[in-house]
Write an enzyme that holds these catalytic residues in place. Sequence first.
Site, PDB file in Angstrom:
ATOM      1  N   LYS A   1       2.489  -3.138   6.046  1.00 29.43           N
ATOM      2  CA  LYS A   1       2.760  -3.036   4.613  1.00 29.43           C
ATOM      3  C   LYS A   1       4.223  -2.695   4.334  1.00 29.43           C
ATOM      4  O   LYS A   1       4.835  -3.245   3.402  1.00 29.43           O
ATOM      5  CB  LYS A   1       1.835  -1.997   3.980  1.00 29.43           C
ATOM      6  CG  LYS A   1       0.354  -2.372   4.041  1.00 29.43           C
ATOM      7  CD  LYS A   1       0.083  -3.700   3.358  1.00 29.43           C
ATOM      8  CE  LYS A   1      -1.412  -3.990   3.247  1.00 29.43           C
ATOM      9  NZ  LYS A   1      -1.679  -5.281   2.557  1.00 29.43           N
TER      10      LYS A   1
ATOM     11  N   SER B   1       0.835  -1.194   0.000  1.00 29.84           N
ATOM     12  CA  SER B   1       0.000   0.000   0.000  1.00 29.84           C
ATOM     13  C   SER B   1       0.871   1.246   0.000  1.00 29.84           C
ATOM     14  O   SER B   1       2.005   1.230   0.509  1.00 29.84           O
ATOM     15  CB  SER B   1      -0.904   0.016   1.248  1.00 29.84           C
ATOM     16  OG  SER B   1      -1.571   1.259   1.386  1.00 29.84           O
TER      17      SER B   1
ATOM     18  N   TYR C   1      -1.308  -0.740  10.250  1.00 34.53           N
ATOM     19  CA  TYR C   1      -1.450  -1.033   8.820  1.00 34.53           C
ATOM     20  C   TYR C   1      -0.196  -0.615   8.068  1.00 34.53           C
ATOM     21  O   TYR C   1       0.355  -1.375   7.260  1.00 34.53           O
ATOM     22  CB  TYR C   1      -2.675  -0.305   8.274  1.00 34.53           C
ATOM     23  CG  TYR C   1      -3.005  -0.635   6.835  1.00 34.53           C
ATOM     24  CD1 TYR C   1      -3.690  -1.808   6.520  1.00 34.53           C
ATOM     25  CD2 TYR C   1      -2.650   0.217   5.799  1.00 34.53           C
ATOM     26  CE1 TYR C   1      -4.005  -2.117   5.206  1.00 34.53           C
ATOM     27  CE2 TYR C   1      -2.961  -0.084   4.482  1.00 34.53           C
ATOM     28  CZ  TYR C   1      -3.636  -1.255   4.191  1.00 34.53           C
ATOM     29  OH  TYR C   1      -3.941  -1.559   2.876  1.00 34.53           O
TER      30      TYR C   1
END
Length: 241
Positions: free
Chosen positions: A150, A133, A146
């Site tokens: 990633k 991402s 998150y």
Amino acid sequence: MQFSGKTVIITGAGKGIGRACATLMAARGAQVVALTRTQADLDSLEAEIGSRSVQVDLQDPEATRAAMAKAGPADFLINSAGVNVLESTLEMSDAGYEAVMGINLRAALIACQEFGRARVAAGGGGAIVNITSIAGHRGFPDHLCYAASKAGLEGASRVMAKELGPHGIRVNCVAPTITLTELAAAAWADPVKSEPMMVRHPVNRFAEAEEVAESIAMLLSSDAGMVTGAVLPVDGGFLAV
């Protein structure tokens, strides 16, 4: 980029980018082995493209290993499964950390490990694409775990590219921007929310799941035979400006 006679394992294949990958790879001739948690998603995908189904909770490491064994030998692996728990630095919880890191990073590494072991035992060759991402490259509020998951997956993918390269196995990542899956389209429907983010994209729009899938197919194909250890932004220029 045709994949007749090839098999691809796709985690998180039931929805979003994973499902778009499954549909595209099947259309280009590949046998799809779909891994996801929701049986209804597996059933509908199987009816749609003739995929093989493996139901699994990727939060469980042993279940993930068993699911990869059940998926059987394959030529390609796409790690699309992912979750997000919106928590800031000061709000991070143990449960949020475990949920996000367990699926986004640990399960992806286990899938890569099991795929790599099987490919080496079979004589080598094959390719992996891990979906990361832009959140691993820019700091977005409430994306602490998150972003860590990633960015961690990208770092691990470079290690895997180095270690698996001698066996003819390529490992790459795609880093999408906001991708208009069904849930994301609803979440970003309000222009007050979406416009400040939209203007940071030179193409002045977000990505479609099918566009991310096309980029993944390119990286899996022989057309990208000299591409490994790379992170391809699928972001409409977001990271470039």
